[in-house]
Design a protein around this motif. Structure first.
Motif, short mmCIF file in Angstrom:
data_model
loop_
_atom_site.label_atom_id
_atom_site.label_comp_id
_atom_site.label_asym_id
_atom_site.label_seq_id
_atom_site.Cartn_x
_atom_site.Cartn_y
_atom_site.Cartn_z
N LEU A 177 11.08 0.58 -15.83
CA LEU A 177 11.50 1.07 -17.13
C LEU A 177 10.45 1.99 -17.74
N ALA A 178 9.18 1.78 -17.39
CA ALA A 178 8.11 2.65 -17.88
C ALA A 178 8.02 3.94 -17.06
N GLY A 179 8.79 4.02 -15.99
CA GLY A 179 8.77 5.21 -15.15
C GLY A 179 7.55 5.29 -14.26
N LYS A 180 6.85 4.16 -14.07
CA LYS A 180 5.63 4.17 -13.27
C LYS A 180 5.57 2.96 -12.34
N PRO A 181 6.52 2.87 -11.40
CA PRO A 181 6.47 1.74 -10.47
C PRO A 181 5.28 1.85 -9.53
N LYS A 182 4.48 0.80 -9.46
CA LYS A 182 3.29 0.81 -8.61
C LYS A 182 3.52 0.14 -7.27
N ILE A 183 4.69 -0.45 -7.11
CA ILE A 183 5.01 -1.04 -5.82
C ILE A 183 6.09 -0.22 -5.14
N GLU A 184 6.30 -0.50 -3.86
CA GLU A 184 7.28 0.25 -3.08
C GLU A 184 8.62 -0.47 -3.14
N GLY A 185 9.67 0.29 -3.18
CA GLY A 185 11.01 -0.29 -3.20
C GLY A 185 11.48 -0.61 -1.80
N ILE A 186 12.24 0.32 -1.21
CA ILE A 186 12.72 0.15 0.16
C ILE A 186 11.79 0.94 1.08
N GLY A 187 10.82 0.27 1.66
CA GLY A 187 9.88 0.92 2.56
C GLY A 187 10.10 0.48 3.99
N CYS A 188 9.19 0.89 4.85
CA CYS A 188 9.30 0.55 6.28
C CYS A 188 9.39 -0.95 6.48
N ALA A 189 8.47 -1.69 5.82
CA ALA A 189 8.42 -3.14 6.00
C ALA A 189 9.67 -3.82 5.47
N SER A 190 10.28 -3.26 4.41
CA SER A 190 11.47 -3.87 3.82
C SER A 190 12.58 -4.04 4.84
N CYS A 191 12.74 -3.05 5.71
CA CYS A 191 13.80 -3.11 6.72
C CYS A 191 13.32 -3.77 8.01
N HIS A 192 12.08 -3.51 8.38
CA HIS A 192 11.62 -3.98 9.70
C HIS A 192 11.03 -5.40 9.67
N LEU A 193 11.08 -6.06 8.52
CA LEU A 193 10.77 -7.48 8.46
C LEU A 193 12.04 -8.34 8.44
N ILE A 194 13.20 -7.69 8.47
CA ILE A 194 14.47 -8.42 8.46
C ILE A 194 14.70 -9.01 9.85
N LYS A 195 14.77 -10.34 9.88
CA LYS A 195 14.91 -11.03 11.16
C LYS A 195 16.36 -11.41 11.44
#
Length: 431
Positions: free
Chosen positions: A139-157
């Protein structure tokens, strides 16, 4: 005189020491606050490593995911929505910020907020306790973390094999990265393991659940796309190596920009696919001296893919039914809207979209004809919008939360562009 000078000097030294101490204490406090605010981010990134780190070996896929590669005219012209909503911008997107900001004004519960973030920030499913901090940053327009990144998809088991509420993916919070290849190269960065899930439609459908009839199925059923999966079209086939190192140039790999909206080659090569993809309209009518009534039939073929694209929860559909006389003058008109408003989003089960593959929607109507009117033609126009149009009071409430006119102007532009109806199909019939 000398005594007075000593007093002044002592006072000055005392003041200086106090000021230095004050700044020192403040610096320590700020450092502590910074560490405290960053602790939760570090906690997440120990599992969900940043994609910038993956770039060291997987630079090609990183640049595709980030939108830095091959921004061709057809992507920019036809894929305007895609270009704004790449996976790599799932939190940075001004569209997501605006929609989330509007929705937050309807006072969703903590559970509803976490559910909203689960696909935009898959790490939320592992760290739900940090969901509210993520919302604040977006909401502040300054997300410091990643949303959908490489790990988000490649950690799905795995994905759930029952038709559970979305998302249905299950993340393994470990160092092992999963992928489609049976012979991943050994490296000193992370272990890798093959998973057949990455060759299945159910992998993508764990978030894009409105696209298929059955999210548990690996393949898309139907004669036209028998054996086809989402990745065949949306991860454009290429050859080469998935790393910047080496590898067989004949190895099949998929691009990671996830193109959508328009894939001209696929549609042009298969006209049956185009016919099955797009919705069609039929009109059943009965006319009297006082009104025209009947049913509009909105049909989507056996292709298990919903069109148009966009968020499966936010999409809005508009069916405009108009009766005209022989000169083309409008005698009566009605527009029916289908879709959830902001106050209904994620409150209860997610309904099927108005348009869904293999379904026919029946929409009854009754239009009163003015006295002396002679209806000779009926028209039905089906349009869609990508997000709900907020009520004036809701829009005013959200805009008041933004810090300056620049942010308010950007938000109003998003609302205007993404609520704008776009025509899908049209049908006219003589009465």
């Amino acid at each position: 005189m000398q005594g007075r000078r000593r007093i002044i000097t002592a006072a000055f030294l005392f003041l200086a020491i106090g000021v230095i101490g004050l700044f020192h204490d403040r610096a320590i406090a700020e450092k502590a606050d910074g560490q405290a605010s960053g602790d939760w981010i570090s906690e997440i990134e120990k599992i969900f490593i940043r994609s910038e780190d993956c770039k060291q070996c997987h630079d090609r896929h990183y640049e595709e995911w980030k939108g830095a590669r091959e921004q061709t005219p057809d992507l920019k012209t036809f894929g305007r929505v895609d270009a704004a909503l790449l996976h790599g911008t799932s939190l940075e997107s001004p569209v997501f910020r605006t929609v989330l900001g509007l929705w937050i004004q309807t006072n969703p519960t903590a559970e509803e907020r976490t559910r909203c973030l689960s696909c935009h920030v898959p790490s939320t499913t592992v760290f739900p306790q940090h969901a509210e901090k993520m919302v604040t940053q977006v909401l502040a327009g300054k997300p410091k973390i990643e949303g959908i990144g490489c790990a988000s998809c490649h950690l799905i088991k795995s994905v759930q094999t029952t038709a559970a509420p979305p998302p249905t993916f299950v993340i393994e919070p470990d160092k092992t990265m999963y992928g489609p290849y049976a012979d991943p190269e050994e490296n000193l960065v992370h272990p890798a393991m093959q998973s057949d899930l990455y060759r299945g439609a159910n992998f993508c459908a764990s978030c894009h659940f409105d696209k298929v009839k059955d999210v548990t199925q690996k393949n898309l059923p139907g004669e036209i796309l028998q054996g086809t999966i989402c990745q065949d079209c949306h991860m454009e086939p290429s050859t080469g190596s998935s790393t910047s190192k080496r590898g067989a140039m004949t190895r099949s790999i998929g691009r990671h920009w996830f193109r959508g909206v328009v894939i001209p080659g696929t549609l042009l090569k298969n006209r049956n696919l185009q016919a099955e993809w797009m919705p069609r309209i039929d009109i059943e009518t009965a006319k009297s001296s006082a009104n025209v009534e009947g049913t509009v039939l909105v049909k989507v073929g056996s292709l298990p893919h919903s069109f148009p694209d966009g968020d499966p929860i936010l999409k809005q559909f508009f069916l405009e039914i108009t009766v005209k006389d022989i000169r083309g003058a409008v005698l009566a008109s009605e527009t029916k809207r289908f879709g959830l408003g902001y106050d209904k989003i994620l409150r209860g089960p997610i309904p099927d979209p108005f348009i869904k593959g293999g379904n026919t929607r029946k929409v009854p109507f009754s239009l009163a004809v003015p006295a002396g009117g002679s209806p000779t033609l009926i028209e039905a126009v089906l349009s869609y919008g990508l997000i709900p149009d907020p009520a004036p009071e809701l829009k005013k409430q959200y805009l008041a939360t933004l810090p300056d006119d620049k942010d308010r102007e950007a938000a109003m532009k998003v609302i205007e562009e993404y609520t704008q109806p776009r025509m899908l199909t049209y049908r006219a019939k003589n009465l």
